[in-house]
Design a protein around this motif. Sequence first.
Motif, PDB file in Angstrom:
ATOM      1  N   ALA A 232       0.822  -1.212   0.000  1.00  0.00           N
ATOM      2  CA  ALA A 232       0.000   0.000   0.000  1.00  0.00           C
ATOM      3  C   ALA A 232       0.854   1.258   0.000  1.00  0.00           C
ATOM      4  O   ALA A 232       0.470   2.282  -0.576  1.00  0.00           O
ATOM      5  CB  ALA A 232      -0.952  -0.008   1.192  1.00  0.00           C
ATOM      6  N   HIS A 233       2.005   1.201   0.655  1.00  0.00           N
ATOM      7  CA  HIS A 233       2.892   2.370   0.707  1.00  0.00           C
ATOM      8  C   HIS A 233       3.709   2.535  -0.574  1.00  0.00           C
ATOM      9  O   HIS A 233       4.157   3.645  -0.878  1.00  0.00           O
ATOM     10  CB  HIS A 233       3.831   2.272   1.911  1.00  0.00           C
ATOM     11  N   ALA A 234       3.933   1.450  -1.294  1.00  0.00           N
ATOM     12  CA  ALA A 234       4.762   1.530  -2.499  1.00  0.00           C
ATOM     13  C   ALA A 234       3.976   2.178  -3.636  1.00  0.00           C
ATOM     14  O   ALA A 234       2.797   1.891  -3.830  1.00  0.00           O
ATOM     15  CB  ALA A 234       5.213   0.143  -2.912  1.00  0.00           C
ATOM     16  N   PRO A 235       4.608   3.066  -4.413  1.00  0.00           N
ATOM     17  CA  PRO A 235       3.911   3.648  -5.565  1.00  0.00           C
ATOM     18  C   PRO A 235       3.630   2.589  -6.617  1.00  0.00           C
ATOM     19  O   PRO A 235       4.423   1.667  -6.813  1.00  0.00           O
ATOM     20  CB  PRO A 235       4.904   4.698  -6.073  1.00  0.00           C
ATOM     21  N   SER A 236       2.504   2.738  -7.288  1.00  0.00           N
ATOM     22  CA  SER A 236       2.165   1.800  -8.359  1.00  0.00           C
ATOM     23  C   SER A 236       3.026   2.086  -9.585  1.00  0.00           C
ATOM     24  O   SER A 236       3.654   3.150  -9.706  1.00  0.00           O
ATOM     25  CB  SER A 236       0.690   1.939  -8.732  1.00  0.00           C
ATOM     26  N   ALA A 237       3.032   1.142 -10.522  1.00  0.00           N
ATOM     27  CA  ALA A 237       3.782   1.339 -11.769  1.00  0.00           C
ATOM     28  C   ALA A 237       3.261   2.554 -12.523  1.00  0.00           C
ATOM     29  O   ALA A 237       4.034   3.319 -13.121  1.00  0.00           O
ATOM     30  CB  ALA A 237       3.677   0.087 -12.641  1.00  0.00           C
ATOM     31  N   GLU A 238       1.948   2.763 -12.473  1.00  0.00           N
ATOM     32  CA  GLU A 238       1.350   3.919 -13.142  1.00  0.00           C
ATOM     33  C   GLU A 238       1.798   5.224 -12.502  1.00  0.00           C
ATOM     34  O   GLU A 238       2.078   6.213 -13.203  1.00  0.00           O
ATOM     35  CB  GLU A 238      -0.179   3.814 -13.107  1.00  0.00           C
ATOM     36  N   GLU A 239       1.877   5.236 -11.171  1.00  0.00           N
ATOM     37  CA  GLU A 239       2.325   6.444 -10.481  1.00  0.00           C
ATOM     38  C   GLU A 239       3.781   6.762 -10.805  1.00  0.00           C
ATOM     39  O   GLU A 239       4.142   7.924 -10.996  1.00  0.00           O
ATOM     40  CB  GLU A 239       2.140   6.273  -8.965  1.00  0.00           C
ATOM     41  N   VAL A 240       4.623   5.726 -10.863  1.00  0.00           N
ATOM     42  CA  VAL A 240       6.034   5.940 -11.186  1.00  0.00           C
ATOM     43  C   VAL A 240       6.170   6.466 -12.610  1.00  0.00           C
ATOM     44  O   VAL A 240       6.949   7.403 -12.874  1.00  0.00           O
ATOM     45  CB  VAL A 240       6.826   4.628 -11.010  1.00  0.00           C
ATOM     46  N   GLU A 241       5.425   5.883 -13.542  1.00  0.00           N
ATOM     47  CA  GLU A 241       5.488   6.338 -14.929  1.00  0.00           C
ATOM     48  C   GLU A 241       5.074   7.797 -15.041  1.00  0.00           C
ATOM     49  O   GLU A 241       5.729   8.597 -15.730  1.00  0.00           O
ATOM     50  CB  GLU A 241       4.585   5.462 -15.802  1.00  0.00           C
ATOM     51  N   TRP A 242       3.971   8.165 -14.372  1.00  0.00           N
ATOM     52  CA  TRP A 242       3.507   9.558 -14.398  1.00  0.00           C
ATOM     53  C   TRP A 242       4.553  10.487 -13.801  1.00  0.00           C
ATOM     54  O   TRP A 242       4.858  11.552 -14.363  1.00  0.00           O
ATOM     55  CB  TRP A 242       2.195   9.695 -13.629  1.00  0.00           C
ATOM     56  N   ALA A 243       5.123  10.104 -12.649  1.00  0.00           N
ATOM     57  CA  ALA A 243       6.085  10.963 -11.967  1.00  0.00           C
ATOM     58  C   ALA A 243       7.314  11.209 -12.831  1.00  0.00           C
ATOM     59  O   ALA A 243       7.799  12.345 -12.945  1.00  0.00           O
ATOM     60  CB  ALA A 243       6.485  10.339 -10.632  1.00  0.00           C
ATOM     61  N   GLU A 244       7.832  10.155 -13.421  1.00  0.00           N
ATOM     62  CA  GLU A 244       9.015  10.311 -14.282  1.00  0.00           C
ATOM     63  C   GLU A 244       8.688  11.181 -15.493  1.00  0.00           C
ATOM     64  O   GLU A 244       9.491  12.044 -15.889  1.00  0.00           O
ATOM     65  CB  GLU A 244       9.512   8.943 -14.726  1.00  0.00           C
ATOM     66  N   ALA A 245       7.501  10.978 -16.071  1.00  0.00           N
ATOM     67  CA  ALA A 245       7.120  11.748 -17.259  1.00  0.00           C
ATOM     68  C   ALA A 245       6.924  13.220 -16.937  1.00  0.00           C
ATOM     69  O   ALA A 245       7.376  14.095 -17.682  1.00  0.00           O
ATOM     70  CB  ALA A 245       5.847  11.156 -17.871  1.00  0.00           C
ATOM     71  N   VAL A 246       6.271  13.519 -15.823  1.00  0.00           N
ATOM     72  CA  VAL A 246       6.006  14.918 -15.508  1.00  0.00           C
ATOM     73  C   VAL A 246       7.303  15.631 -15.121  1.00  0.00           C
ATOM     74  O   VAL A 246       7.480  16.822 -15.422  1.00  0.00           O
ATOM     75  CB  VAL A 246       4.931  15.044 -14.406  1.00  0.00           C
ATOM     76  N   LEU A 247       8.230  14.932 -14.486  1.00  0.00           N
ATOM     77  CA  LEU A 247       9.509  15.553 -14.154  1.00  0.00           C
ATOM     78  C   LEU A 247      10.345  15.794 -15.408  1.00  0.00           C
ATOM     79  O   LEU A 247      11.043  16.821 -15.513  1.00  0.00           O
ATOM     80  CB  LEU A 247      10.267  14.680 -13.154  1.00  0.00           C
ATOM     81  N   GLY A 261      -3.606  17.110 -19.376  1.00  0.00           N
ATOM     82  CA  GLY A 261      -4.872  17.704 -18.997  1.00  0.00           C
ATOM     83  C   GLY A 261      -4.920  18.296 -17.610  1.00  0.00           C
ATOM     84  O   GLY A 261      -5.976  18.757 -17.170  1.00  0.00           O
ATOM     85  N   ARG A 262      -3.788  18.324 -16.910  1.00  0.00           N
ATOM     86  CA  ARG A 262      -3.750  18.815 -15.533  1.00  0.00           C
ATOM     87  C   ARG A 262      -2.702  19.909 -15.408  1.00  0.00           C
ATOM     88  O   ARG A 262      -1.612  19.801 -15.959  1.00  0.00           O
ATOM     89  CB  ARG A 262      -3.403  17.659 -14.588  1.00  0.00           C
ATOM     90  N   MET A 263      -3.053  20.960 -14.665  1.00  0.00           N
ATOM     91  CA  MET A 263      -2.087  22.021 -14.402  1.00  0.00           C
ATOM     92  C   MET A 263      -1.057  21.534 -13.385  1.00  0.00           C
ATOM     93  O   MET A 263      -1.408  20.938 -12.361  1.00  0.00           O
ATOM     94  CB  MET A 263      -2.788  23.272 -13.885  1.00  0.00           C
ATOM     95  N   VAL A 264       0.208  21.775 -13.666  1.00  0.00           N
ATOM     96  CA  VAL A 264       1.297  21.307 -12.808  1.00  0.00           C
ATOM     97  C   VAL A 264       2.058  22.506 -12.261  1.00  0.00           C
ATOM     98  O   VAL A 264       2.504  23.378 -13.019  1.00  0.00           O
ATOM     99  CB  VAL A 264       2.258  20.391 -13.602  1.00  0.00           C
TER     100      VAL A 264
END
Length: 277
Positions: A232-247, A261-264
């Motif tokens: 539950a504490h570990a980020p999902s694969a989708e969350e990691v992909e999003w984080a790397e992409a947005v950075l 579609g989201r303001m960052v």
Amino acid sequence: MSGFDSFEVGPAILFCPADRPDRYAKAAAAADAVILDLEDAVAPADKAAARGHVVASSLDPEGTIVRVNPVGGETAEEHRLDLAALDGGRYRTLMVAKVEDPVQLDHLHAAAYRVIALCETAAGVERAFEIARHPAVVALMWGAEDLVASMAGKSSRFAGGPRAGQYREVARYARSRVLIAANAAGKVAVDTVFMDIGDLDGLRDETEDAVASGFAATACIHPSQAETIRQAHAPSAEEVEWAEAVLNEAASQPGVFRFRGRMVDEPILRQARRIVG
């Protein structure tokens, strides 16, 4: 020794009765940190022997926490004996039960202990912000059942109806207050235990809510709960992909920008940095 950069624990922290040394190694292997419990888990007649077991043990000090008895009131002598046994020993991180005033922790700061303060009474929850700012404190945790008992209540959760199993509002308030107090002071926030050992789905749901809310770790009472908490504490694969992409996108975008579609802005980027570690 008081901020996120200097103290990390968990995400799965397992309580182990200090009078059961046969369980120490198994508990330490199952979880990310173990709490050797000299307080509620040990009957008064067994506390002296439990202290001896803790002192004689050889667990990794960085992954071991000792829960000691409350500082004042009728447990003051037990607290003194806990500290006398631990003095000069290998374990330097204490979980102090039922903290109600930051002054209660002054002697632990003088002795260079790191303290996880348990805010589990009405007075402790009310003073959580002051307790979190004490220099000995590295983390806050809250406790639902002791809190309700301190107010002569009956239960922290609804027993039936559409809200069966959910926390009552007073417990939700205490959980939020301790979480905010810890984070406002730059300290680690630890969520309390989930008592229904067999309900791993309920544990997963509650832990996912804790993570989404800002808790850095979750305590547990049985080895079987540890892996569910880790997941539950570990980020999902989708969350990691999003984080790397947005950075990656942020590297070429000055200021606020639109991404998928989201303001960052900076708070969103901080979330992404935490996910990728």
